[in-house]
Each structure stands twice: as C-alpha cells, then as structure tokens.
Scaffold this motif. Sequence first.
Motif, PDB file in Angstrom:
ATOM      1  N   THR A 109       0.839  -1.206   0.000  1.00 48.16           N
ATOM      2  CA  THR A 109       0.000   0.000   0.000  1.00 48.16           C
ATOM      3  C   THR A 109       0.873   1.257   0.000  1.00 48.16           C
ATOM      4  O   THR A 109       0.446   2.325  -0.448  1.00 48.16           O
ATOM      5  CB  THR A 109      -0.926   0.055   1.226  1.00 48.16           C
ATOM      6  N   ALA A 120      -8.178   2.023  -5.261  1.00 43.99           N
ATOM      7  CA  ALA A 120      -7.272   0.895  -5.502  1.00 43.99           C
ATOM      8  C   ALA A 120      -8.058  -0.237  -6.141  1.00 43.99           C
ATOM      9  O   ALA A 120      -9.150  -0.581  -5.682  1.00 43.99           O
ATOM     10  CB  ALA A 120      -6.633   0.412  -4.202  1.00 43.99           C
ATOM     11  N   LEU A 122      -7.618  -4.139  -6.916  1.00 45.62           N
ATOM     12  CA  LEU A 122      -6.790  -5.307  -6.602  1.00 45.62           C
ATOM     13  C   LEU A 122      -7.164  -6.436  -7.560  1.00 45.62           C
ATOM     14  O   LEU A 122      -8.234  -7.034  -7.445  1.00 45.62           O
ATOM     15  CB  LEU A 122      -7.007  -5.753  -5.147  1.00 45.62           C
ATOM     16  N   THR A 129      -3.759 -10.218  -0.727  1.00 48.19           N
ATOM     17  CA  THR A 129      -3.938  -9.912   0.702  1.00 48.19           C
ATOM     18  C   THR A 129      -3.769 -11.108   1.638  1.00 48.19           C
ATOM     19  O   THR A 129      -3.844 -10.935   2.856  1.00 48.19           O
ATOM     20  CB  THR A 129      -5.337  -9.290   0.945  1.00 48.19           C
ATOM     21  N   HIS A 132      -0.807 -10.047   3.565  1.00 43.76           N
ATOM     22  CA  HIS A 132      -0.603  -8.601   3.723  1.00 43.76           C
ATOM     23  C   HIS A 132      -0.377  -8.239   5.189  1.00 43.76           C
ATOM     24  O   HIS A 132      -1.150  -8.610   6.066  1.00 43.76           O
ATOM     25  CB  HIS A 132      -1.821  -7.838   3.198  1.00 43.76           C
ATOM     26  N   TRP A 137      -6.006  -1.745   3.698  1.00 48.64           N
ATOM     27  CA  TRP A 137      -6.327  -1.196   2.383  1.00 48.64           C
ATOM     28  C   TRP A 137      -7.501  -0.221   2.447  1.00 48.64           C
ATOM     29  O   TRP A 137      -7.475   0.847   1.825  1.00 48.64           O
ATOM     30  CB  TRP A 137      -6.662  -2.326   1.400  1.00 48.64           C
ATOM     31  N   LYS A 140      -6.361   3.081   3.927  1.00 46.94           N
ATOM     32  CA  LYS A 140      -5.474   3.841   3.051  1.00 46.94           C
ATOM     33  C   LYS A 140      -6.236   4.470   1.882  1.00 46.94           C
ATOM     34  O   LYS A 140      -6.041   5.641   1.553  1.00 46.94           O
ATOM     35  CB  LYS A 140      -4.389   2.902   2.519  1.00 46.94           C
ATOM     36  N   VAL A 144     -11.783   0.558  -2.438  1.00 45.35           N
ATOM     37  CA  VAL A 144     -10.958  -0.596  -2.820  1.00 45.35           C
ATOM     38  C   VAL A 144     -11.845  -1.599  -3.554  1.00 45.35           C
ATOM     39  O   VAL A 144     -12.827  -2.105  -3.000  1.00 45.35           O
ATOM     40  CB  VAL A 144     -10.307  -1.276  -1.597  1.00 45.35           C
ATOM     41  N   TYR A 180     -10.479  -6.284   3.418  1.00 42.43           N
ATOM     42  CA  TYR A 180      -9.715  -5.316   2.632  1.00 42.43           C
ATOM     43  C   TYR A 180     -10.438  -4.703   1.435  1.00 42.43           C
ATOM     44  O   TYR A 180      -9.921  -3.743   0.853  1.00 42.43           O
ATOM     45  CB  TYR A 180      -8.407  -5.965   2.156  1.00 42.43           C
ATOM     46  N   CYS A 181     -11.599  -5.233   1.015  1.00 43.79           N
ATOM     47  CA  CYS A 181     -12.273  -4.705  -0.179  1.00 43.79           C
ATOM     48  C   CYS A 181     -13.654  -4.134   0.147  1.00 43.79           C
ATOM     49  O   CYS A 181     -14.423  -4.737   0.894  1.00 43.79           O
ATOM     50  CB  CYS A 181     -12.434  -5.799  -1.233  1.00 43.79           C
TER      51      CYS A 181
END
Length: 466
Positions: A109, A120, A122, A129, A132, A137, A140, A144, A180-181
């Motif tokens: 990241t 982002a 991915l 991830t 990770h 994510w 940040k 995502v 993360y998404c």
Amino acid sequence: MDRKQHIAIFTTASLPWMTGTAVNPLFRVAYLTKGREFKVTLVIPWLSLKDQELVYPNKITFKSPSEQEAYVRQWLGERTGFVCDFSIKFYPGKFSRDKRSILVVGDITEIIPDEEADIAVLEEPEHLTWYHHGKRWKTKFHLVLGIVHTNYLEYVRREKNGRLQAFLLKYINNWVVDIYCHKVIRLSAATQDLPRSIICNVHGVNPKFLEIGKRKNEHQQNGDRAFTKGAYYIGKMVWSKGYKELLKLLHDNQKELTGLEVDLYGNGEDSDQVQEAAKKLELDVRVYPGHDHADPLFHDYKVFLNPSTTDVLCTTTAEALAMGKIVVCANHPSNDFFKQFPNCRTYQDSSGFVKETLKALSEEPAQLTDAQMHELSWDAATERFLQAAGLDHVVERKPTDTPPKKFMSMTMNLRKNMDDASAYVHYVASGIEASRRVFGAIPGSLQPDEEQRQELGWAFPTGGQG
C-alpha cells in the motif's frame, strides 16, 4: 474536484509472463486513460534475477525495473495503437514454486502516496492480501475494488487433500476480501461467492484479434473460403488447463470421431505427459509448442475446442470468437458470457461434445456483427468495469452523510468494531513469521531483502501500521 481522480491498479504478474493477470490489467490501465479523466498507475511485481529466470519465457530477464517498464510499454503500444498516459510502479515480489505464482513482499500500500490514495483496484484481491501485513487497504484508500481472476478452489481440489484445502481456502479468501475490499467484481459465477460481490465480465480482447476477425468477415462476404483448417486447442500445457478433459473426451469417443484431426499448442510442466497420452489415441492428435494466439499459424483454424472448467473466464475462448471461429466449450459458468455469441457451442456431456464438434466442423462460422465485436472489445469491457465499480460518475473523496438514526448508528458501529477486530487479528497473524509459514508464505517475505531494496532504489525497509 481540482485534480484528476487517481486509480491504482495492483496485480500479481507482469510481462513477459503471458498470464491473464499480467495482460488484462495492462489493457485495463490503457483503456482507462483513453478519453477519460483519470490519473492511472499500474503497480506490478519486481522479481530478482533468480526468480525472473524461473518465471519469464525465452530466457528474457531485466537488470532494472526501468528496463522492464520499457518492455511492457513497447508491448502494449504495439497492440493498442494509441498513446497510453499512465505510470508504472513496482513492488517487491517472490516466486512461489509450489503455488506457481508471485507473492507480495512487504506492505505494498506504501507504493501510492497518501495524497493520491483515491481508488485501488486489486487484481486477484485474495492473492494480494493473503499475507498482507501493513496499513489496512480500506483505511489507506477511499475505495478498494477487487477483481477475481482465478478459481483457486478448483485448482486446490485437484491436489492432495484437496477437499480439505479447498474448504479452508474458501474461508480464508472470504475473510481477507471482507477485511480489505469495499466491493468485488467476479468475472463469472465460476468463482466462489465473496462478500459484496457482483458478477460482470470486465475483460476484453487484444485489438489484434478483432482485426483478424474483420479480415475473416471480408473473406466470407466475398464468398472466399475463410477457414481452411479444422480443430485446435491452445493453452498452458498442464493437465488442469483443460488437457485432461479434452484427451479423455477424445479417448472415450474415438469411434464416433473417426477421422478427426486435432492440433494442440502449449508449453508447460505436463508437456511430455500430454504428448504420451496423445500418442496412445487412434485419432490424429498432434502436439506442438506454444505460440502467440494471434500468430498467423492460427488464423485459418475453424474450430476451437476448449473443455476446460478451471478457468474463470477463458481469454483464449474470447480471442477465438473475436477471430470469427466456432468455439466448442463446456456448459459451465465460466462460459456464460460467451453464450450470447452464435459461434459459441456448448455441450453438457460426452455425447454433446461429439455432436457439437462434428456439427461445427461441417458448418461455416456466423459472421460477427459490429455489435458483437464491440462486446468483445476492451472499450466495452472498460464501460462495464466503470459501471460495475460505480466509477461512471464522480466519487467524492470524503462524502458527507446526514447523521444516521440511533439504531442504524449502533448497528454500523458494531459492524465497524467487528471489522476492525477481524483486521487486527489478520494484522497480528500476518506479522508472525511462524504463522505466515503455516499458511504458505515464502520465508522472509515480511519485508523486502537488501537485494530487492537496492534493485528498486529503496534505501530502507518499508513498514506499516495496522
């Protein structure tokens, strides 16, 4: 907004490795810059020389990231025909022999500055991830998006203790993608269902294949014989990429398919075994080394046979359709997108394969319409991507909402606390070398080593906060 929205596309492979996660994100980046107001960065893995020698074909290697970037840009420029204004950045990666894939090293990241951390993408979010360890994510980046390319569960099921491994992997994939998404795009229903996911084919074909298809259309319109060869298959020569299914179908139906000639093209770990199996058939099945699918060698084949069921969305099937060929493929979720094209013939079982193959060889392919060509193009794929991702309208950097009702607020807070706790557990586990190894991480991949930092021009190891 005073500046262009920034889209950073992270992927798990790079040219010259001709794999889907190297090629498709590259075209996505190019077409996102075509007549659109986005600033786009492609983030790809950098491999040290010893790993390059294992991964890249034809002994191609690079001494520096800038040398590889020049190769990537030249390859793309030769295929798009327009100026592509985007940046390329590299993250440290290492090749895993047992997984046959490149794994991330360190917190990637950090590649994108905080002031540009808008969106982002991915490509293969679970893959990026799994191990990770760094900034979250979704903390940040404002948005995502994950794009699922690979049917990992199907590959794992074919290994030793495959059912147990697939069971565990299914929950790990769900876990990391949920953490993360914000949203996930699955190329087809052949992938596992994931949190906040939709199904949409956001891939197109290399424009070269559509040009070939247009020329074949002209031959047909002029009354010329456009296709002079019979049936073929092209793909990485490993059993899991459709060769096992195809050779079994040919073996079981040799009597019904008497006189059939099939040419197989590919390179891979199972090449010798595939050749041996082909020799045992009474049918004329010839095995050749792999070539670029756009090579003139393939232009005159009329029928593309593809029984693979491990693909999520088979690139070579799309390419064959774009070139005006008839495709005979399994009635499988990975082929749902292709069923809209009249030259796509699906079969349910062994007898259906025989019927559709013989029928395809006896007929001429339907001519592609302009609308069908557009549907296969990267222009159309990019339109579908922007719509599916919700990027066909302006996404505000910091949206302001009216205060939610008390009950909704409590529910949202509970959900956020659970998400934070789940993310913290992953952060802690992914930061312990012993636990990383248990789940298959490459030893010493928590931070890039001195060699990688030097090659990338990084003076010091990077770190991140959970």
